[in-house]
Every structure is written in structure tokens, then in C-alpha cells.
Write an enzyme that holds these catalytic residues in place. Structure first.
Site, PDB file in Angstrom:
ATOM      1  N   HIS A 153       0.929  -1.146  -0.128  1.00 30.21           N
ATOM      2  CA  HIS A 153       0.028  -0.059  -0.041  1.00 30.21           C
ATOM      3  C   HIS A 153       1.020   1.175  -0.138  1.00 30.21           C
ATOM      4  CE1 HIS A 153      -2.848  -3.030   1.323  1.00 30.21           C
ATOM      5  NE2 HIS A 153      -3.937  -2.049   1.210  1.00 30.21           N
ATOM      6  N   HIS A 202       1.548  -3.997   9.227  1.00 36.89           N
ATOM      7  CA  HIS A 202       2.942  -3.928   8.654  1.00 36.89           C
ATOM      8  C   HIS A 202       3.767  -3.342   9.929  1.00 36.89           C
ATOM      9  CE1 HIS A 202       2.991  -4.559   4.685  1.00 36.89           C
ATOM     10  NE2 HIS A 202       1.711  -3.866   4.502  1.00 36.89           N
TER      11      HIS A 202
END
Length: 262
Positions: A153, A202
Site C-alpha cells: 500500500h 506492517h
């Protein structure tokens, strides 16, 4: 001999720092960004695979964000993250591509259509090279089976907003418009990175590596496209200059024939 080498070195440096030209300042800036971003990406990958100190920081940051998660922030972070993946991201790229086509920014359109899909492939290749597992929580906000390093992303957001900012900085004549473009683009990239950390998708080093990866990738393609544009412009100018003497000679010859006939 030494003076000649010195003068050649000075001319080389001046050429690399000149805004115009096929291999001028744009090439120097692109090379510097590529080297710096690649070095950062390599250092982060080595640290992650070697379980260095940054991995402990990653765990601490991930745990802190997970503990702070609450509504409505979670919904906002989900929405922000959703916009920069899959179909929404494709629609953003197509919208920008349409704008470049409308304003006849052909080289920027080419850079967008090349850098975006290849950047995604590069991100996947890095994920399978490092093979870092995702953060693990007892009650995760998101559950993903893919690898964590680097963030897809964040990489996609950096390519998209970075390319848009680069375009606006070059085409806008006023400094405040350029500054606004940079601030908005940097803010969007940081918000996407924040959303991935907040959602527990993440680690900190994942999003930092994604930014470095995409900056390096943009440096390659924007520099390449800019060099191609400058080379073609130089070729057109040379062709026009070469045709001018011929046109002048033809006009003079016609004028002389007219005088003789008179």
C-alpha cells in the site's frame, strides 16, 4: 595536461548541473535519489533479515499502535488504506492517466503507465525475497496471508503521489503551487503508511522500505522519460536548424532568378 583534465572535469560537472540538456541536472538528481533510496532499502532489508535492533523497534511500535486502536480512527484508517489498493488504486491511476492524456503530457503518461505496474511487480518480488511474516496479535484488526516487507500500500501510494508531485513541481510556475503539491503528496504517503501501522498490517521498517523502494523506482523512470523527451527535443531542434540554411538558399536562388528574368 593537468590543466586540460581539470577543464574537462569542470565542464563535465557544469553539464551535470545545468537544468537544460539531455544529461543535465535532471539526470544528476535522479542518480542521487536512486543511490540514496537504494542504499536505504538495502540497509533496511539487511537489518530485517539479520534480526538487528530495528526489529525490536518494529515490535514496540506495532504493539503501541495496536493498543491505541479505537473508533472512529480505525474506520478512517481502513478507508484510507482501502483507497490505495486494488480497484480504487487502479481508478486513481486511470484518472491521472486520463488527465495526462487530456493535457497532452505524453511523457508523463508513459511514465505513469510504466512505473505503476512494474512498481507493483517489484514490490511482490521484494516480498518473496525477504519473506517476512506479518505482525501477530491476539485480536488483529486485519488478517493477511501475504508477506510483510515492504508495504505494498505504501509503495503504491509513494509511486502515485510522488509522480503527481513531480509533474506539478515541473509544470507549475509559482513556488507556492509547487510547495502545496509536495506537502499534499508527502502527507498522503505518510497517512497511508500510518494506516498500515495502525491496522497492524506492517512494521515500521516495512513502510520505510516501501517509501525507499518507490522513490528509487520513480527516480529511474522519471529520469529515463525526461531524458527521452530531451533527446527528442534536441533532435527536432537540430533538424529545424539544418533545414533553415537550405530554405534560405532556396529563397535566395529564387530571388536571383526573378531578378535575372526581370
Amino acid at each position: 595536461m593537468k590543466h586540460q583534465i581539470f577543464r574537462q572535469s569542470v565542464r563535465f560537472i557544469e553539464a551535470r548541473l545545468t537544468p537544460g540538456g539531455e544529461f543535465g541536472l535532471h539526470l544528476t538528481v535522479g542518480a542521487v535519489l536512486l543511490v540514496v533510496a537504494t542504499a536505504i532499502l538495502h540497509a533496511l532489508a539487511q537489518a530485517v533479515m539479520g534480526q538487528h535492533a530495528i526489529t525490536l523497534l518494529d515490535l514496540q511500535v506495532a504493539q503501541w499502535f495496536h493498543e491505541q486502536a479505537r473508533e472512529p480512527f480505525t474506520a478512517w484508517m481502513r478507508a484510507l488504506s482501502w483507497v490505495h489498493t486494488g480497484v480504487p488504486m487502479v481508478l486513481l491511476v486511470l484518472a491521472l492517466a486520463y488527465y495526462f492524456w487530456r493535457v497532452q503530457a505524453r511523457y508523463w503518461l508513459l511514465a505513469l503507465l510504466v512505473a505503476t505496474p512494474t512498481g507493483a511487480l517489484l514490490n511482490v518480488a521484494l516480498k518473496y525475497t525477504v519473506q517476512r511474516p506479518r505482525p501477530v496479535f491476539d485480536e488483529p484488526l486485519v488478517s493477511l496471508m501475504t508477506y510483510s516487507f515492504p508495504s505494498g500500500h505504501t509503495a503504491a501510494a509513494t509511486v502515485f503521489w510522488g509522480l503527481l508531485a513531480s509533474y506539478l513541481v515541473i509544470v507549475r510556475p509559482h513556488w507556492h503551487a509547487r510547495l502545496l503539491a509536495i506537502c499534499v503528496s508527502v502527507t498522503m504517503v505518510l497517512l497511508v503508511a500510518l494506516s498500515r501501522l495502525y491496522l497492524g498490517a506492517h512494521y515500521l521498517s516495512d513502510v520505510l522500505a516501501a517509501m525507499a523502494e518507490s522513490v528509487a523506482w520513480l527516480a529511474i523512470w522519471i529520469t529515463a522519460i525526461s531524458t527521452l523527451r530531451r533527446r527528442r527535443q534536441a533532435a527536432r531542434q537540430a533538424s529545424q536548424q539544418a533545414s533553415q540554411p537550405t530554405s534560405q538558399a532556396t529563397s535566395q536562388h529564387a530571388a536571383q532568378k526573378g531578378v535575372s528574368a526581370g
